[in-house]
Design an enzyme around this catalytic site. Structure first.
Site, mmCIF file in Angstrom:
data_model
loop_
_atom_site.group_PDB
_atom_site.id
_atom_site.type_symbol
_atom_site.label_atom_id
_atom_site.label_comp_id
_atom_site.label_asym_id
_atom_site.label_seq_id
_atom_site.Cartn_x
_atom_site.Cartn_y
_atom_site.Cartn_z
ATOM 1 N N GLU A 43 21.053 10.382 10.590
ATOM 2 C CA GLU A 43 20.019 10.907 11.476
ATOM 3 C C GLU A 43 19.550 12.282 10.992
ATOM 4 O O GLU A 43 20.307 13.052 10.412
ATOM 5 C CB GLU A 43 20.542 10.996 12.908
ATOM 6 C CG GLU A 43 20.880 9.637 13.501
ATOM 7 C CD GLU A 43 21.522 9.752 14.873
ATOM 8 O OE1 GLU A 43 21.664 10.885 15.368
ATOM 9 O OE2 GLU A 43 21.896 8.707 15.439
ATOM 10 N N GLN A 101 -2.021 -0.381 4.407
ATOM 11 C CA GLN A 101 -1.925 -1.309 5.543
ATOM 12 C C GLN A 101 -2.876 -0.838 6.642
ATOM 13 O O GLN A 101 -2.480 -0.564 7.761
ATOM 14 C CB GLN A 101 -0.485 -1.370 6.046
ATOM 15 C CG GLN A 101 0.502 -1.880 4.999
ATOM 16 C CD GLN A 101 1.923 -1.943 5.520
ATOM 17 O OE1 GLN A 101 2.166 -2.329 6.658
ATOM 18 N NE2 GLN A 101 2.884 -1.550 4.689
ATOM 19 N N LYS A 196 -11.371 -7.920 -9.247
ATOM 20 C CA LYS A 196 -10.002 -8.413 -9.338
ATOM 21 C C LYS A 196 -9.612 -9.120 -8.052
ATOM 22 O O LYS A 196 -10.257 -8.962 -7.013
ATOM 23 C CB LYS A 196 -9.035 -7.248 -9.603
ATOM 24 C CG LYS A 196 -8.889 -6.284 -8.431
ATOM 25 C CD LYS A 196 -8.007 -5.095 -8.775
ATOM 26 C CE LYS A 196 -7.868 -4.165 -7.573
ATOM 27 N NZ LYS A 196 -7.146 -2.933 -7.888
ATOM 28 N N THR A 230 -1.612 -2.819 -11.997
ATOM 29 C CA THR A 230 -3.041 -3.103 -11.891
ATOM 30 C C THR A 230 -3.825 -2.346 -12.949
ATOM 31 O O THR A 230 -4.695 -2.904 -13.630
ATOM 32 C CB THR A 230 -3.552 -2.729 -10.487
ATOM 33 O OG1 THR A 230 -2.899 -3.527 -9.512
ATOM 34 C CG2 THR A 230 -5.052 -2.954 -10.389
#
Length: 321
Positions: A43, A101, A196, A230
């Site tokens: 923690e 995301q 791509k 990539t």
């Protein structure tokens, strides 16, 4: 900018203290005193070891590896500052993690970039200053002011030191097209676009090259370099289409996870240009790496925010066209 700034305090999390220290040096203010540690259970423990009552506080934290630990540490720091009666809590996020995301590509996926924005706001952040978000729309995920800067001028200034008479700016995908066009305008160069598709995370397949790259030096612009897979495929695709095997990769954020260093040593890559928004470990292992300092930009932005002056000239929306 070397004069002391009254009523301003800067603290650093453990992700990138070197960048925070350089910003403090440029501003002429000491780095705030804070203790960061872990309990045996893992923690996070934070103690702010100086008074911040009523002060304008800035907290530096990049979401570098380990990303989740650094994010929780930031939340705990914000909570400690809020409970210490800080006047205003500004969070400096040189690199905003989970930005890939930002939407649902498939059913039942999270939008984690929005979740992080909500958690930061709930913890007590009142302003965010960040650089080159993966998706600019992430600004809209926050219900607090977000100042979004760009490192494009830093990169352009570096490229101007080179012979660009036979160069071309390349966008590795449609998402970077506007950034590539802006950089090409700065440098008065032509633009090419790669098409791509991604069969899965951290993998890409190049399908088309739009633009004439024959016998040209490709300058590829990205927001981040993660595993490098990539970009290596982009370089190889460009060479197959006639480009010179002297590519220059430019990106703001050097994530450099997994096999990135090995891949970026590709013989068709002449130079890799990044900034220090993330700490770069084992920098000497990549001989073609150039690291530009983002500290002057962050120092100037903090100075302007603290004195209620516009920072629009430091944001991409107001960059020269």
């Amino acid at each position: 900018m070397k004069r002391p700034l009254d009523d301003l305090k800067i603290f650093a999390g453990s992700s990138n203290p070197k960048l925070a220290a350089e910003v403090c040096r440029l501003l002429g203010v000491p780095l705030g005193e804070a203790r960061l540690s872990r309990f045996s259970s893992g923690e996070t423990y934070v103690s702010i070891d100086e008074s911040v009552r009523g002060s304008d506080v800035y907290v530096f934290q990049s979401f570098s590896h380990p990303v989740n630990d650094h994010f929780v540490e930031l939340l705990v720091m914000i909570d400690a500052l809020k409970r210490s009666s800080a006047g205003m809590i500004n969070v400096i996020l040189p690199y905003y993690g989970y930005a890939r995301q930002e939407k649902q590509d498939q059913p039942r996926e999270p939008i984690t970039a929005k979740l992080l924005a909500d958690l930061l706001t709930t913890a007590g952040a009142e302003r965010v200053l960040t650089m080159d978000l993966h998706a600019p729309a992430i600004q809209g995920f926050f219900d607090i002011p977000v100042d979004h800067m760009t490192a494009l001028d830093l990169i352009a200034d570096h490229l101007r030191t080179k012979d660009l008479s036979n160069a071309i700016i390349v966008s590795p995908d449609a998402g970077r097209a506007k950034t590539a066009e802006r950089l090409a305008t700065y440098l008065d160069l032509p633009v090419a676009l790669m098409n791509k598709r991604r069969p899965k995370h951290n993998e890409a397949e190049i399908t088309h090259v739009i633009g004439d790259v024959k016998h040209k030096i490709p300058i590829i612009i990205e927001d981040m370099i993660d595993t490098g897979g990539t970009l290596v495929k982009v370089i190889e695709g460009l060479v197959q289409n006639g480009a010179r095997p002297e590519g220059i990769l430019c990106a703001t954020h050097a994530v450099f996870s997994g096999p990135a260093r090995e891949r970026l040593s590709h013989p068709a890559i002449r130079e890799v240009v990044v900034t220090d928004t993330l700490p770069i470990q084992r920098q000497g292992e990549l001989a073609n790496l150039i690291v530009l300092s983002a500290a002057p930009l962050f120092a100037e932005a903090i100075d302007r925010i603290h004195h209620n002056r516009s920072i629009s000239s430091l944001t991409p929306e107001s960059s020269k066209q």
